[in-house]
Enzyme design. Structure first.
Site, PDB file in Angstrom:
ATOM      1  N   ASP A  14       0.859  -1.178   0.000  1.00 41.79           N
ATOM      2  CA  ASP A  14       0.000   0.000   0.000  1.00 41.79           C
ATOM      3  C   ASP A  14       0.906   1.243   0.000  1.00 41.79           C
ATOM      4  O   ASP A  14       2.079   1.164   0.393  1.00 41.79           O
ATOM      5  CB  ASP A  14      -0.855  -0.049   1.288  1.00 41.79           C
ATOM      6  CG  ASP A  14      -1.674   1.202   1.489  1.00 41.79           C
ATOM      7  OD1 ASP A  14      -2.294   1.673   0.526  1.00 41.79           O
ATOM      8  OD2 ASP A  14      -1.693   1.727   2.636  1.00 41.79           O
ATOM      9  N   ASP A  16      -0.474   5.043   0.737  1.00 46.74           N
ATOM     10  CA  ASP A  16      -0.889   6.046   1.735  1.00 46.74           C
ATOM     11  C   ASP A  16      -0.810   5.516   3.162  1.00 46.74           C
ATOM     12  O   ASP A  16      -1.436   4.512   3.505  1.00 46.74           O
ATOM     13  CB  ASP A  16      -2.324   6.515   1.452  1.00 46.74           C
ATOM     14  CG  ASP A  16      -2.377   7.403   0.223  1.00 46.74           C
ATOM     15  OD1 ASP A  16      -1.633   8.392   0.166  1.00 46.74           O
ATOM     16  OD2 ASP A  16      -3.180   7.110  -0.684  1.00 46.74           O
ATOM     17  N   ASP A 219      -1.889  -0.736   6.024  1.00 44.43           N
ATOM     18  CA  ASP A 219      -2.220  -0.100   7.301  1.00 44.43           C
ATOM     19  C   ASP A 219      -3.718  -0.090   7.606  1.00 44.43           C
ATOM     20  O   ASP A 219      -4.106   0.203   8.728  1.00 44.43           O
ATOM     21  CB  ASP A 219      -1.722   1.357   7.326  1.00 44.43           C
ATOM     22  CG  ASP A 219      -2.603   2.270   6.501  1.00 44.43           C
ATOM     23  OD1 ASP A 219      -2.722   2.026   5.281  1.00 44.43           O
ATOM     24  OD2 ASP A 219      -3.208   3.208   7.057  1.00 44.43           O
TER      25      ASP A 219
END
Ligand code: MG
Length: 277
Positions: A14, A16, A219
């Site tokens: 990922d 961001d 996250d």
């Protein structure tokens, strides 16, 4: 760990709040790990809710030339000639081959607008927002916010009412859409998710390398399907040091560090343990 030497490692990540720090979008804390995997020729596949234009920017910035997954699994972009065999499903688009998995953006917007009108007029998606508004919400520069607004398969939106959100989720499910939580926004998508895209890429890499070992780092809730699709999954801390409790998975490694700091530690310790490099 000896056997791992024979396996080609593929990393899915990922962007961001994972590889890119939540506020500054800096990846500096992950630099030693990035250098290590580049030197070892390990493919790093960005698997993000960002658009193609944004992801192209970060590919260039990090000097990464591997396939990437955009808009929460809405599409996989593959550099032409990357895999030395024909790709069923893939369409040629400029310098990319594209495997589309998502629903058209116009259909997602239609659904969101109907929810605005019927449930809550305060619901706002990127399609309702000006570049300035996206700049304020994300901390992105106006140029980058404009790239973030060029959406094809995923509509990020804000909603602060739990009841509205749960009605939306029910309605979305009925028509084959879904709503996932990202690092900053909720995301409305079709039936695609990061996990489906990862499974397709795993198959392609298996054809290329034979035995592969896959790892993923994320996250948020929208990373869960990706994390579930790989051999070893890492959850980094959010910027406040907490973990996203919506991400529950057997064998999940809770990384001791937020965003790129945790990312770097996870990668370095993985390769130290594997004695790969
Ligand atoms: Mg994230």
């Amino acid at each position: 760990m000896e056997a791992m030497k024979e396996k080609a490692v593929i990393i899915f990540s990922d962007l961001d709040s994972t590889l890119l720090e939540h506020h500054s979008y800096s990846f500096e804390a992950a630099r030693p790990a990035l250098d290590l995997i580049k030197k070892a020729g390990v493919p790093l596949i960005f698997c993000t809710s960002k658009t193609r234009l944004e992801t192209e920017y970060w590919q260039e910035k990090l000097d990464i030339h591997h396939p990437f997954v955009v808009e929460n699994g809405g599409a996989i972009y593959l550099p032409a000639g990357y895999f030395p065999f024909p790709l069923a499903q893939a369409k040629n688009r400029g310098r990319w081959f594209v495997i589309e998995l998502g629903s058209p953006y116009a259909k997602l917007r239609q659904f969101l607008v109907s929810c605005q009108q019927q449930l809550d007029f305060r619901l706002r998606g990127f399609g309702d927002m000006s570049v300035e508004e996206i700049t304020v919400l994300t901390g992105l520069s106006p140029t980058k916010a404009a790239l973030a607004r060029e959406r094809e398969y995923d509509e990020p939106f804000i909603c602060d009412d739990e009841k509205t959100l749960s009605i939306m989720k029910e309605r979305a499910k009925k028509i084959g859409f879904k709503i996932l939580g990202g690092s900053r926004f909720y995301h409305l998508t079709g039936e695609n998710d990061k996990g489906k895209a990862v499974r397709i890429l795993k198959e392609l890499y298996s054809r290329l390398y034979g035995n592969i070992m896959t790892i993923a780092l994320g996250d948020s809730h929208n990373d869960l399907a990706m994390l579930a699709a790989v051999d070893k999954a890492y959850l980094v801390q959010r910027h406040d040091g907490s973990y996203d409790r919506r991400v529950q998975l057997k064998g999940l490694v809770y990384v001791d560090g937020p965003g790129p700091e945790g990312w770097g530690q996870a990668i370095l310790s993985f390769f130290a343990a594997a004695k790969q490099i």
